[in-house]
Design an enzyme around this catalytic site. Structure first.
Site, PDB file in Angstrom:
ATOM      1  N   ASP A 158      35.009 -11.425 -94.188  1.00 37.60           N
ATOM      2  CA  ASP A 158      34.487 -12.733 -93.794  1.00 37.60           C
ATOM      3  C   ASP A 158      35.225 -13.244 -92.569  1.00 37.60           C
ATOM      4  OD1 ASP A 158      32.992 -15.338 -94.346  1.00 37.60           O
ATOM      5  OD2 ASP A 158      35.088 -15.992 -94.285  1.00 37.60           O
ATOM      6  N   TYR A 184      37.973 -19.241 -86.530  1.00 38.96           N
ATOM      7  CA  TYR A 184      39.234 -18.620 -86.911  1.00 38.96           C
ATOM      8  C   TYR A 184      39.926 -18.019 -85.680  1.00 38.96           C
ATOM      9  CZ  TYR A 184      37.052 -18.943 -91.538  1.00 38.96           C
ATOM     10  OH  TYR A 184      36.429 -19.384 -92.676  1.00 38.96           O
ATOM     11  N   LYS A 201      29.890 -17.082 -89.231  1.00 36.31           N
ATOM     12  CA  LYS A 201      29.394 -18.440 -89.425  1.00 36.31           C
ATOM     13  C   LYS A 201      28.838 -19.019 -88.130  1.00 36.31           C
ATOM     14  CE  LYS A 201      32.804 -18.901 -93.071  1.00 36.31           C
ATOM     15  NZ  LYS A 201      33.634 -17.743 -92.722  1.00 36.31           N
ATOM     16  N   GLY A 259      40.006 -19.788-100.589  1.00 39.29           N
ATOM     17  CA  GLY A 259      41.011 -20.793-100.901  1.00 39.29           C
ATOM     18  C   GLY A 259      41.500 -20.731-102.329  1.00 39.29           C
ATOM     19  N   ASN A 306      44.656 -22.231-102.856  1.00 37.31           N
ATOM     20  CA  ASN A 306      44.699 -23.583-102.280  1.00 37.31           C
ATOM     21  C   ASN A 306      45.652 -23.669-101.098  1.00 37.31           C
ATOM     22  OD1 ASN A 306      44.005 -25.022-105.436  1.00 37.31           O
ATOM     23  ND2 ASN A 306      42.772 -25.394-103.617  1.00 37.31           N
ATOM     24  N   SER A 307      45.517 -22.724-100.169  1.00 36.34           N
ATOM     25  CA  SER A 307      46.302 -22.672 -98.925  1.00 36.34           C
ATOM     26  C   SER A 307      47.776 -22.330 -99.144  1.00 36.34           C
ATOM     27  CB  SER A 307      46.203 -23.973 -98.129  1.00 36.34           C
ATOM     28  OG  SER A 307      44.874 -24.245 -97.772  1.00 36.34           O
ATOM     29  N   GLY A 308      48.130 -21.870-100.343  1.00 36.43           N
ATOM     30  CA  GLY A 308      49.486 -21.371-100.542  1.00 36.43           C
ATOM     31  C   GLY A 308      50.216 -21.928-101.733  1.00 36.43           C
ATOM     32  N   ILE A 309      49.854 -23.119-102.203  1.00 34.75           N
ATOM     33  CA  ILE A 309      50.614 -23.744-103.283  1.00 34.75           C
ATOM     34  C   ILE A 309      50.544 -22.945-104.577  1.00 34.75           C
ATOM     35  CG2 ILE A 309      48.712 -25.247-104.014  1.00 34.75           C
ATOM     36  CD1 ILE A 309      50.841 -27.419-104.537  1.00 34.75           C
ATOM     37  N   LEU A 310      49.436 -22.217-104.805  1.00 38.75           N
ATOM     38  CA  LEU A 310      49.320 -21.409-106.004  1.00 38.75           C
ATOM     39  C   LEU A 310      49.867 -19.990-105.809  1.00 38.75           C
ATOM     40  CD1 LEU A 310      45.854 -22.561-107.373  1.00 38.75           C
ATOM     41  CD2 LEU A 310      48.100 -22.940-108.416  1.00 38.75           C
ATOM     42  N   ALA A 311      50.360 -19.717-104.623  1.00 43.36           N
ATOM     43  CA  ALA A 311      51.062 -18.455-104.386  1.00 43.36           C
ATOM     44  C   ALA A 311      52.574 -18.650-104.475  1.00 43.36           C
ATOM     45  CB  ALA A 311      50.697 -17.883-103.017  1.00 43.36           C
ATOM     46  N   PRO A 344      54.606 -22.180-105.268  1.00 44.13           N
ATOM     47  CA  PRO A 344      54.701 -23.638-105.383  1.00 44.13           C
ATOM     48  C   PRO A 344      56.106 -24.155-105.082  1.00 44.13           C
ATOM     49  CG  PRO A 344      54.617 -22.624-107.562  1.00 44.13           C
ATOM     50  CD  PRO A 344      54.380 -21.528-106.572  1.00 44.13           C
TER      51      PRO A 344
END
Length: 326
Positions: free
Chosen positions: A50, A55, A81, A221, A224-229, A231
């Site tokens: 994608d 980008y 896109k 996502g 969520n841009s990194g927080i769930l990778a 925190p």
């Protein structure tokens, strides 16, 4: 890697490579690292890619194209896109807040019929390909009417004449995608950051209508841009600095994962893939190690006891299906 039917004549792998990081999202990525990232994804069986003009202001499309045009065209699927045209700015430019090391071009919104046709032609030029498989109207948040009367009219024509196989929209919200699902003959949506362990807003309306109408979800996502990778205070949530409450929730999820001997990234990814509306998990990566880690997280064991406790503690929406039926 598992494949799923996205549209007539279009099967896609369950994990895809998202190319925003290859465009320098948040930090510069070298040509060598970009090439190694794409090569590693290919070697691990990823066959869905994608991208978008946004980008890296064309950089991600060029980098993907450099690799993909060396492969047999029918061996992969690619989406890009429309809705932004890249143009030279009128005066001096400063570095973009999000894309680092990008060309001195800037995107201009254009959701008109003619603008979409120009966008497709210019994307093909950057990619060096004769066609793309999926076209998505990108971020028409403030342009609903023009998207319906202009952009989607162009996309329907391109699908009807066989130029592309699937059409839809890519957004960071589910509400407008739901409106499109009800009014436009789409095949798929790319939804970013709105179905994750921290945000299940897509369950309200979007996912039910997509399941009913057989509209595939390309889910981005997921971290969520990194927080769930990873925190921590200062982590990103949906492209911005996460507030303290979100960090606390992510840390609680991480602690629960550790208690059950698994990893937050594995839980985050497998949670998303468990929903029947989700066709592809579109995972961004900026180096080869991140690609390999994403694939590994899709296969890492997550105990049923984790999902059961997640449900029992009310840490996810009760309507969300969990892996293994927990």
């Amino acid at each position: 890697m598992k494949r799923t039917r996205l549209a007539d004549g279009l099967d896609v792998t369950s994990i895809g490579l998202g190319s925003a990081p290859l465009g320098g999202l948040f930090s510069v990525v070298s040509d060598a690292d970009a090439e190694a990232t794409i090569e590693r994804a290919w070697s691990l069986g990823v066959r869905f890619y994608d991208t978008a003009p946004l980008y890296g202001f064309g950089l991600a499309e060029r980098r993907l194209g450099n690799f993909l045009r060396q492969q047999k065209r029918d061996s992969f699927a690619i989406s890009t896109k429309v809705g932004r045209l890249l143009r030279a700015p009128g005066g001096a430019t400063v570095e973009d807040d999000h894309y680092k090391g990008a060309p001195a071009l800037r995107p201009q919104f254009d959701f008109s019929y003619d603008g979409v046709m120009r966008s497709v032609e210019e994307s093909l030029g950057r990619l060096g390909l004769d066609r793309v498989d999926v076209l998505l109207v990108h971020d028409p948040d403030d342009h609903y009417d023009e998207a319906v009367s202009g952009a989607f009219r162009a996309l329907v024509r391109l699908r009807d004449d066989g130029t592309v196989k699937a059409i839809g929209s890519g957004m960071n919200q589910s509400e407008m995608l739901t409106r499109f699902a009800e009014t436009v003959p789409v095949d798929c949506f790319l939804l970013a950051g709105r179905y994750t362990l921290l945000d299940q807003g897509a369950l309200d309306a979007l996912f039910p209508v997509c399941v009913a109408k057989n509209i595939g979800i390309l889910l981005g996502g997921i971290y969520n841009s990194g927080i769930l990778a990873n925190p921590h205070m200062g982590a990103k949530f949906n492209y911005e600095d996460a507030d303290a409450a979100l960090v606390a929730r992510a840390l609680a999820l991480d602690e629960l994962c550790r208690k059950h001997g698994t990893e937050l990234k594995a839980a985050a990814l497998q949670f998303c893939m468990a929903h029947p509306a989700v066709t592809v998990a579109v995972m961004g990566a900026r180096n080869a190690a991140e690609v390999a880690d994403n694939i590994a997280m899709s296969e890492r064991a997550v105990p049923q006891a984790f999902w059961q406790e997640l449900r029992a503690r009310g840490l996810v929406d009760a309507r969300a299906p969990l892996p293994g039926g927990a």
